[in-house]
Design a protein around this motif. Structure first.
Motif, PDB file in Angstrom:
ATOM      1  N   PHE A  26       0.837  -1.196   0.000  1.00 17.79           N
ATOM      2  CA  PHE A  26       0.000   0.000   0.000  1.00 17.79           C
ATOM      3  C   PHE A  26       0.873   1.247   0.000  1.00 17.79           C
ATOM      4  O   PHE A  26       1.877   1.323   0.708  1.00 17.79           O
ATOM      5  N   ASP A  28       1.325   5.288   0.656  1.00 16.88           N
ATOM      6  CA  ASP A  28       0.741   6.423   1.377  1.00 16.88           C
ATOM      7  C   ASP A  28       0.817   7.720   0.592  1.00 16.88           C
ATOM      8  O   ASP A  28      -0.060   8.571   0.685  1.00 16.88           O
ATOM      9  N   ARG A  29       1.908   7.902  -0.129  1.00 15.33           N
ATOM     10  CA  ARG A  29       2.145   9.177  -0.814  1.00 15.33           C
ATOM     11  C   ARG A  29       2.675   8.912  -2.213  1.00 15.33           C
ATOM     12  O   ARG A  29       3.595   8.124  -2.388  1.00 15.33           O
ATOM     13  N   ASN A  49     -10.724   2.977 -15.664  1.00 10.47           N
ATOM     14  CA  ASN A  49     -10.537   3.102 -14.216  1.00 10.47           C
ATOM     15  C   ASN A  49     -10.549   4.564 -13.783  1.00 10.47           C
ATOM     16  O   ASN A  49     -10.448   5.471 -14.600  1.00 10.47           O
ATOM     17  N   VAL A  52      -8.322   6.367  -7.406  1.00  9.33           N
ATOM     18  CA  VAL A  52      -9.084   5.980  -6.210  1.00  9.33           C
ATOM     19  C   VAL A  52      -8.877   6.896  -5.008  1.00  9.33           C
ATOM     20  O   VAL A  52      -9.806   7.164  -4.269  1.00  9.33           O
ATOM     21  N   TYR A  53      -7.647   7.355  -4.788  1.00 11.52           N
ATOM     22  CA  TYR A  53      -7.388   8.256  -3.646  1.00 11.52           C
ATOM     23  C   TYR A  53      -6.651   9.500  -4.130  1.00 11.52           C
ATOM     24  O   TYR A  53      -5.448   9.634  -3.872  1.00 11.52           O
ATOM     25  N   CYS A 126       7.250   7.534  -6.780  1.00 14.82           N
ATOM     26  CA  CYS A 126       7.145   8.534  -7.841  1.00 14.82           C
ATOM     27  C   CYS A 126       7.830   7.954  -9.071  1.00 14.82           C
ATOM     28  O   CYS A 126       8.782   7.189  -8.941  1.00 14.82           O
ATOM     29  N   GLU A 148       3.500   1.323 -13.114  1.00 12.74           N
ATOM     30  CA  GLU A 148       3.235   1.363 -11.674  1.00 12.74           C
ATOM     31  C   GLU A 148       2.583   2.680 -11.259  1.00 12.74           C
ATOM     32  O   GLU A 148       1.791   2.716 -10.317  1.00 12.74           O
ATOM     33  N   GLU A 150       0.405   4.121 -13.036  1.00 14.91           N
ATOM     34  CA  GLU A 150      -1.009   3.818 -13.321  1.00 14.91           C
ATOM     35  C   GLU A 150      -1.604   2.930 -12.218  1.00 14.91           C
ATOM     36  O   GLU A 150      -2.742   3.121 -11.785  1.00 14.91           O
ATOM     37  N   MET A 151      -0.801   1.973 -11.752  1.00 14.04           N
ATOM     38  CA  MET A 151      -1.260   1.082 -10.679  1.00 14.04           C
ATOM     39  C   MET A 151      -1.629   1.855  -9.426  1.00 14.04           C
ATOM     40  O   MET A 151      -2.647   1.602  -8.794  1.00 14.04           O
ATOM     41  N   SER A 154      -4.779   3.926  -9.891  1.00 17.71           N
ATOM     42  CA  SER A 154      -6.045   3.197  -9.968  1.00 17.71           C
ATOM     43  C   SER A 154      -6.268   2.228  -8.814  1.00 17.71           C
ATOM     44  O   SER A 154      -7.390   1.750  -8.636  1.00 17.71           O
ATOM     45  N   THR A 155      -5.237   1.949  -8.006  1.00 13.92           N
ATOM     46  CA  THR A 155      -5.452   1.008  -6.894  1.00 13.92           C
ATOM     47  C   THR A 155      -4.742   1.404  -5.596  1.00 13.92           C
ATOM     48  O   THR A 155      -4.952   0.785  -4.566  1.00 13.92           O
ATOM     49  N   CYS A 157      -1.831   0.788  -4.843  1.00 12.75           N
ATOM     50  CA  CYS A 157      -0.888  -0.266  -4.475  1.00 12.75           C
ATOM     51  C   CYS A 157       0.075  -0.523  -5.620  1.00 12.75           C
ATOM     52  O   CYS A 157      -0.215  -0.204  -6.766  1.00 12.75           O
TER      53      CYS A 157
END
Ligand code: SF4
Lengths: 465, 199
Positions: A26, A28-29, A49, A52-53, A126, A148, A150-151, A154-155, A157
């Motif tokens: 996961f 955080d930033r 997609n 998400v956050y 980053c 990543e 993109e990962m 969209s997630t 993670c």
């Protein structure tokens, strides 16, 4: 087995372990910039997609921005296109965006810590390999590729196998004129550019404890140049003092709670590392590179080795010296230079400008040298002015430019012309890194300043007051 | 990014026996200005393939007609060091390659390759030397990369070595899946986890 600092932070972020595969980690930033994010957004959209956050992602424009006349439209249409894409995407998904001219704008790895986004115990990624900078705060921070990015969008993670752990201990005190940059270049010269591949580094010992936060950032920044995923330093009072009160840092009760957690972030006394290395601070001199990878570094007063000191291979060693137009056994001191670059996320912070000014004060820029002084952010610019360093810069015949990555990767107009020799405080001396055909000597701000006023490669210890 | 499935690949190979090839050589920074993923194959090793006036450097292996159409590149030790730019891996794929063989890879590059459908195959330095020797002796030498069995073989002599890849990544490559497909499937688990994060 007792935990390392790295274990503690990594394990706290594992959503699940994939059988015979990577960990789902996961994040955080997440920082994004104009170069490695546009294709990630396209990918996101083509899959239908969403971000998400959005509050966990921060956008800043830095890689291909001009360092003069930032108030004017960006001339290069391709760069302008990427900057527009960043702004458009940020707006569309509700991501905070510090574009050109914004008071918070600057190089992503400089503005993150400055604004209190970078925190101990966090996972930070980053699409830029020098994300390792943020490890100075006891965060796990590393560079990722566009897929990543993109990962994460969209997630939130990414999927990574857990790296092995390496602790680098340096005890003792550093000599006069020896800066954090020299410490890092020294380590890389010992380990080679692949020596820490597969590892995540923890830096420990007096040298790092006594180092300022700026210095720690310089060291962690260069972790990637020894092949490591990243590097980190356990947080301490200096870390907390730096963060406290920054715009986006936790406040009040949240601060108390955060401090409680942060105080648990250190390697246990009996923690075991996969590899442990120690160096003696007294051995480290002001460093300079002579070849085309950051591992090809020596004390500035030394001569170019007669054969490859590492095992990186005789062909690339010869090819490298041929590119640099240097010979084995030559001394670096006294080589005539054409350019000096002070800046980048390695050495574009206030302390670097102070060090540079310490040497140029009361002296003049050498006539044969073109110098680009590029602060890492607008906040650094403000501080330079507050401390009156701009006056020193001005009267020594230098010009202060506007913030950005600039000649670190030469995607904007700040390109070193073919064949020209530059002393640069950035992080990579690869063939053509600072412009096609450019030749780069990596060094500290002190070596850069001493060389800028002398016109030739110079040992700063001869000019320090 | 969608890519073609990878199973067994038999192809001739480009030899590039240079150590520490960094991503600034694979794709120089000035070609990173695209906002779409197009044109990277053309600029693959741009400054090693072309003179400054745009004429090709005919001696450079990637320009040699005898190797044209190869789907494999055999590179020197510590291939892909340097920046995290995934453009380097795209340019490998877009140039028409599906596999890079080396005795050592830089971390991020290897990871990026796996994410975009390029198989990084790490072999012993002895085997890498055998491959180089075989290709230099006969440019039409074929190499067989068998992902299901995790082996790489010099077709002419039958000399073979096995390589490592984790089961998860292997399944992805075999099926043309990527990490986002996986992560989207465990979305609920991730959002439950997110609620436990303090900041
Ligand atoms: S200054 Fe250089 S290394 Fe740092 S973020 Fe910019 S391009 Fe990357």
């Amino acid at each position: 087995m007792a935990n390392t600092l790295f274990d503690k932070v990594w394990d706290a972020h594992v959503v699940r372990k994939v059988k015979e595969g990577p960990d789902v980690l996961f994040i955080d930033r997440h920082f994004i910039h104009e170069v490695t994010s546009p294709v990630a957004f396209l990918g996101l959209e083509s899959r239908g997609n969403d971000v998400v956050y959005p509050e966990k992602t921060f956008a800043t424009a830095d890689h291909n921005t001009p360092t003069i006349n930032q108030h004017l439209p960006v001339e290069d249409p391709l760069s302008a296109n990427q900057l527009d894409a960043l702004e458009r995407n940020a707006k569309k998904y509700g991501i905070s965006h510090w574009g050109l001219g914004d008071k918070n704008n600057g190089i992503v790895h400089v503005v993150g810590p400055e604004n209190g986004i970078t925190l101990p115990g966090a996972t930070i990624v980053c699409g830029d390999s020098h994300t390792s900078t943020h490890g100075a705060f006891g965060a796990i921070a590393f560079g990722i590729g566009t897929s990543e990015v993109e990962m994460v969008l969209s997630t939130q993670c990414i999927m990574q196998p857990k790296p092995k752990s390496l602790r680098i201990n340096i005890n003792g005190s550093l000599g006069v004129g020896v800066t954090p940059k020299d410490v890092a270049l020294y380590i890389i010269s010992k380990l080679t550019t692949s020596g820490a591949t597969g590892y995540f580094v923890e830096y420990a010992g007096d040298v790092f404890t006594n180092m300022s936060m700026e210095g720690r950032m310089t060291v962690c920044n260069l972790s990637i140049e020894m092949g490591a995923r990243g590097g980190m330093i356990a947080p301490d009072e200096k870390t907390y003092d730096y963060i406290k009160g920054r715009a986006l840092a936790p406040k009040g009760k949240d601060w108390e709670k955060a401090m409680e957690y942060w105080s648990t972030l250190f390697s246990e006394a009996d923690a075991e590392f996969d590899l442990e290395l120690s160096f003696d601070a007294a051995e480290i001199e002001p460093m300079i590179t002579y070849g085309t990878n950051p591992g090809m570094g020596i004390g500035v007063s030394k001569s170019i080795p007669n054969s490859d000191p590492s095992d990186s291979g005789a062909t690339s060693y010869k090819k490298s010296l041929a590119y640099m137009n240097f010979d084995e056994g030559e001394s670096m001191l006294g080589k005539e230079i054409d350019f000096v670059f002070l800046g980048s996320c390695t050495n574009g912070r206030i302390e670097d400008f102070r060090a540079f000014c310490n040497i140029i004060k009361g002296r003049k820029k050498a006539a044969n040298v073109t110098a680009w002084l590029v602060p890492g952010s607008h906040k650094v610019v403000d501080q330079i002015k507050e401390e009156g360093l701009d006056k020193i810069i001005d009267s020594a015949g230098f010009v202060l430019r506007e913030p950005g990555c600039s000649a670190c990767l030469a995607m904007n107009d700040d390109k070193i012309p073919s064949g020209k020799l530059s002393v640069s405080t950035s992080n990579r001396n690869f063939e053509g890194r600072q412009g096609p055909g450019s030749r780069t000597l990596l060094a500290s701000p002190l070596v850069a300043a001493a060389s800028a006023v002398s016109g030739v490669v110079t040992d700063p210890r001869t000019l320090l007051n | 990014m969608a890519y073609d499935k990878f199973n067994v690949l038999t192809s001739t190979a480009y030899p590039l026996p240079i150590e520490n090839v960094d991503t600034d050589q694979i794709i120089p920074a000035r070609f990173l200005k695209a906002t779409e993923r197009v044109g990277f194959g053309d600029n693959f090793f741009r400054d090693w393939r072309y003179n400054q006036d745009g004429t090709p450097k005919t001696e450079f292996p990637l320009n040699k007609e005898i190797y044209a159409g190869s789907k494999i590149l055999v590179g020197g030790k510590n291939f892909g060091s340097g920046s995290s730019r995934e453009h380097a891996a795209w340019s490998v794929y877009d140039f028409g390659l599906r596999c890079v063989i080396s005795s050592f890879f830089a971390d991020i590059f290897r990871n990026n390759c796996l994410n975009v459908g390029v198989l990084p195959v790490q072999v012993s330095s002895g085997f890498a030397d055998q491959l180089f020797d075989a290709i230099l002796a006969d440019p039409k030498t074929e190499i067989k990369v068998d992902l299901p069995n995790q082996t790489v073989t010099l077709v002419a002599t039958g000399a073979s070595e096995s390589f490592e890849i984790n089961t998860y990544k292997k399944d992805n490559m075999l099926n043309g899946f990527d990490d986002i497909d996986y992560l989207k499937n465990i979305e609920d688990e991730i959002s439950a986890f997110a609620k436990t994060r303090p900041f």
